[in-house]
Design an enzyme around this catalytic site. Sequence first.
Site, PDB file in Angstrom:
ATOM      1  N   GLY A 169      33.620 -45.387-136.318  1.00 17.93           N
ATOM      2  CA  GLY A 169      33.666 -44.039-135.782  1.00 17.93           C
ATOM      3  C   GLY A 169      32.528 -43.717-134.835  1.00 17.93           C
ATOM      4  O   GLY A 169      31.863 -44.601-134.292  1.00 17.93           O
ATOM      5  N   CYS A 170      32.275 -42.423-134.666  1.00 17.27           N
ATOM      6  CA  CYS A 170      31.396 -41.942-133.610  1.00 17.27           C
ATOM      7  C   CYS A 170      29.948 -42.387-133.763  1.00 17.27           C
ATOM      8  O   CYS A 170      29.223 -42.467-132.766  1.00 17.27           O
ATOM      9  CB  CYS A 170      31.452 -40.417-133.554  1.00 17.27           C
ATOM     10  SG  CYS A 170      33.058 -39.762-133.036  1.00 17.27           S
TER      11      CYS A 170
END
Length: 350
Positions: free
Chosen positions: A141-142
């Site tokens: 993810g981010c």
Amino acid sequence: MVTAYVNQISTAVPELDVHETFVEFAPALIDARGKMLLFKRMAERAHISHRWSAVEDPVAFYGDNPSDVDTETRMIEYEDKAPKLAQRAVDGLGLGAAADDITHLVIVTCTGFYSPGIDYDIIKNCGISPNVDRTQIGFMGCFAGITGLKTANNIVRADPSAKVLLVSVELCSVHLQKPKSLESMLSFLIFGDGCAAAVISAETTGIELDTFKQVMVPDTRDLITWRIGNAGYDMVLSGKVPGQLGKALNPENLKLILAGRTPDDIDLWAIHPGGRTILDAVENALELDSEALAVSRHVLENYGNMSSATVLFVLAEMMKRAAQGGPTGMGSAMAFGPGLTAETMLFRLE
């Protein structure tokens, strides 16, 4: 022990700016008029002007119902477009003959997978030695852009002669679906496509990497989730995230993240622009002045949230501004993702 530096960063985005098209197209996917009006208000408050998509004709690609596009079709699109975008970012580094000096290749991506993968295509297309040591960081993810930097940092500290090429490439746009809720629709409002490539080595130029710390926020497992479904990747991005992040940046965690420093000791804030409310939450929790997150807000406005690549875009912009006489000094980078997890890094830019 040897210190690692981010010597340079190159960024690339696709040519198609889709933000306004999406804002016009999205209300057709929302059934209730009240929700449609709320979406339009949220779009105005998102502080995003541009987002870029590798999908050449999004409306045609998704048709009347984006959820009709299966995962296989989306991964075919990723396999076609992601290596091309990655090559543009790597070419922007201008390595030339020095490409053969790359000893390690670290790939970060969470929006698509295939094998032989994007690492193989970068080696083939960018003049990297086929004997390069390869690592892929996937589906984190981010916050994984900082995880990639941490991995490169560890490599250089273990082998001072290493020269690491880090490539973070994300095609978020291939995962648009018909929203299951207004929250899911708003998550599609902020994501775009982008790639950042960076060279990390012991050469003393660029951003000096310092310490890395990770913080997991208790009881927030379901606030950000990212799962593979039959019609692409299903994402949940709860509206509770900004509030929980504000609580997570408490004095005890800040002491860990900033290695005993206070926010007043930090000159540069490279905060992952996961959305306007994320940046507002960090700014308020740390009691920063309105200009402290100007670079992060600039990236959000011009690119949206490109998942793991976004924090590297922020660092690239800081390096660019520093070269033009802009701010330098001690910096703190933070990126947030599933878990809820904050991956953080201290750095120095002179």
